[in-house]
Design a protein around this motif. Structure first.
Motif, PDB file in Angstrom:
ATOM      1  N   UNK A   1       0.814  -1.210   0.000  1.00  0.00           N
ATOM      2  CA  UNK A   1       0.000   0.000   0.000  1.00  0.00           C
ATOM      3  C   UNK A   1       0.853   1.269   0.000  1.00  0.00           C
ATOM      4  N   UNK A   2       0.301   2.417  -0.412  1.00  0.00           N
ATOM      5  CA  UNK A   2      -1.114   2.627  -0.734  1.00  0.00           C
ATOM      6  C   UNK A   2      -1.482   2.247  -2.167  1.00  0.00           C
ATOM      7  N   UNK A   3      -0.490   2.146  -3.082  1.00  0.00           N
ATOM      8  CA  UNK A   3      -0.851   1.813  -4.450  1.00  0.00           C
ATOM      9  C   UNK A   3      -1.739   2.889  -5.056  1.00  0.00           C
ATOM     10  N   UNK A   4      -2.901   2.478  -5.544  1.00  0.00           N
ATOM     11  CA  UNK A   4      -3.844   3.408  -6.179  1.00  0.00           C
ATOM     12  C   UNK A   4      -5.170   3.366  -5.424  1.00  0.00           C
ATOM     13  N   UNK A   5      -5.339   4.194  -4.398  1.00  0.00           N
ATOM     14  CA  UNK A   5      -6.584   4.159  -3.608  1.00  0.00           C
ATOM     15  C   UNK A   5      -7.840   4.350  -4.453  1.00  0.00           C
TER      16      UNK A   5
ATOM     17  N   UNK B   1      -3.024 -12.750   3.240  1.00  0.00           N
ATOM     18  CA  UNK B   1      -1.839 -12.257   2.536  1.00  0.00           C
ATOM     19  C   UNK B   1      -1.989 -12.572   1.054  1.00  0.00           C
ATOM     20  N   UNK B   2      -1.768 -11.567   0.226  1.00  0.00           N
ATOM     21  CA  UNK B   2      -1.712 -11.755  -1.229  1.00  0.00           C
ATOM     22  C   UNK B   2      -0.520 -10.943  -1.709  1.00  0.00           C
ATOM     23  N   UNK B   3       0.332 -11.569  -2.493  1.00  0.00           N
ATOM     24  CA  UNK B   3       1.584 -10.916  -2.899  1.00  0.00           C
ATOM     25  C   UNK B   3       1.294  -9.568  -3.555  1.00  0.00           C
ATOM     26  N   UNK B   4       1.977  -8.544  -3.102  1.00  0.00           N
ATOM     27  CA  UNK B   4       1.724  -7.178  -3.565  1.00  0.00           C
ATOM     28  C   UNK B   4       2.755  -6.683  -4.564  1.00  0.00           C
ATOM     29  N   UNK B   5       3.666  -7.554  -4.980  1.00  0.00           N
ATOM     30  CA  UNK B   5       4.661  -7.198  -5.987  1.00  0.00           C
ATOM     31  C   UNK B   5       4.414  -8.078  -7.202  1.00  0.00           C
TER      32      UNK B   5
ATOM     33  N   UNK C   1       3.203  -4.231 -14.899  1.00  0.00           N
ATOM     34  CA  UNK C   1       2.009  -4.456 -14.074  1.00  0.00           C
ATOM     35  C   UNK C   1       2.474  -4.607 -12.635  1.00  0.00           C
ATOM     36  N   UNK C   2       2.437  -3.530 -11.852  1.00  0.00           N
ATOM     37  CA  UNK C   2       3.159  -3.503 -10.577  1.00  0.00           C
ATOM     38  C   UNK C   2       2.647  -4.463  -9.514  1.00  0.00           C
ATOM     39  N   UNK C   3       1.329  -4.777  -9.520  1.00  0.00           N
ATOM     40  CA  UNK C   3       0.785  -5.560  -8.411  1.00  0.00           C
ATOM     41  C   UNK C   3       0.195  -6.900  -8.872  1.00  0.00           C
ATOM     42  N   UNK C   4       0.238  -7.192 -10.174  1.00  0.00           N
ATOM     43  CA  UNK C   4      -0.500  -8.340 -10.707  1.00  0.00           C
ATOM     44  C   UNK C   4       0.299  -9.625 -10.608  1.00  0.00           C
ATOM     45  N   UNK C   5      -0.270 -10.592  -9.876  1.00  0.00           N
ATOM     46  CA  UNK C   5       0.304 -11.930  -9.764  1.00  0.00           C
ATOM     47  C   UNK C   5      -0.682 -12.893 -10.431  1.00  0.00           C
TER      48      UNK C   5
END
Length: 254
Positions: free
Chosen positions: A24-28, A141-145, A152-156
């Protein structure tokens, strides 16, 4: 939410450009309101009620480009079987299902001549098997990187948790009576396959799958079940000594 991929995007938030802000915060602006649309997996339904990924809607009235209605009618005219429902919103299905938006939809036929011969009531138990990971405070928990954070900064794309939950409980226990039970097994995981067996190597009987009863029963000692797949299984506990403990094991890859 990773707004750099094609997704429901209720606020029409423009895709961000690098350098990306860590989450976080990423894109609120992309986190709320949450788009949802129900898909009855395996259901033979009109397209308007099938849960098209772009037919999503939000609690405050925002709708997707394929939206027709939030009131669904299921005809239930197909063969009796084990169905399940889950969220299907574009680009965030993995997150909404992880959050718990999935469950059973058991379709029964009042003319089913086999049903009276099968365990029922408290002896018919659905088992929704999923994998999860948890933070130390108990939250998910979900991987945030992302796997390619420069694009695609947060996509796993796939998720493999280190903990198994059944019907929302971590490694639960079930006390059974010395008789046959019917288990409706569902793999509700994102990417994980399960190769299931009993710890005493006891055989069991599969009577059905995604589409209903099998043409013939199958005697098994193990069961391979893929994501979204269902298996209708009979296990006989009548020959076990009181106090026997069995573990439903998984030794699939990953």
């Amino acid at each position: 939410v990773d707004p750099t991929i094609d997704w429901a995007n209720p606020n029409r938030f423009p895709p961000p450009s690098p350098p990306f802000i860590p989450f976080p915060p990423g894109c609120p602006e992309a986190q709320f309101p949450v788009p949802l649309v129900t898909h009855l997996h395996g259901g033979e339904n009109p397209s308007a009620f099938d849960g098209h990924p772009e037919a999503w809607f939000t609690a405050n009235g925002i709708t997707g480009p394929k939206f027709e209605t939030r009131h669904y009618t299921y005809p239930n005219k197909q063969e009796q079987t084990t169905l399940w429902y889950h969220d299907h919103a574009l680009g965030i299905t993995r997150l909404n299902v992880l959050a718990g938006l999935a469950g059973f939809y058991l379709l029964r036929d009042p003319k089913d001549k086999l049903a009276k011969h099968l365990p029922s009531g408290e002896f018919e138990i659905p088992l929704l098997i999923q994998d999860r990971s948890f933070n130390t405070d108990g939250s998910f928990f979900y991987d945030q990187v992302g796997v390619n954070p420069d694009i695609h900064p947060y996509w796993v794309p796939e998720f493999f948790g280190d903990t198994i939950v059944v019907n929302g409980k971590v490694w639960p226990n079930l006390n059974v009576k010395p008789r046959k039970y019917r288990f409706r097994m569902l793999n509700g995981s994102n990417a994980r396959f399960y190769h299931l067996s009993l710890s005493n190597n006891q055989p069991f009987t599969q009577i059905g799958s995604d589409g209903g009863y099998l043409p013939e029963t199958a005697e098994l000692t193990s069961l391979l079940i893929a994501p979204a797949e269902r298996a209708d299984v009979i296990i006989d506990f009548s020959k076990l000594a009181p106090g026997t403990k069995l573990i439903l094991r998984n030794d699939a890859n990953a």
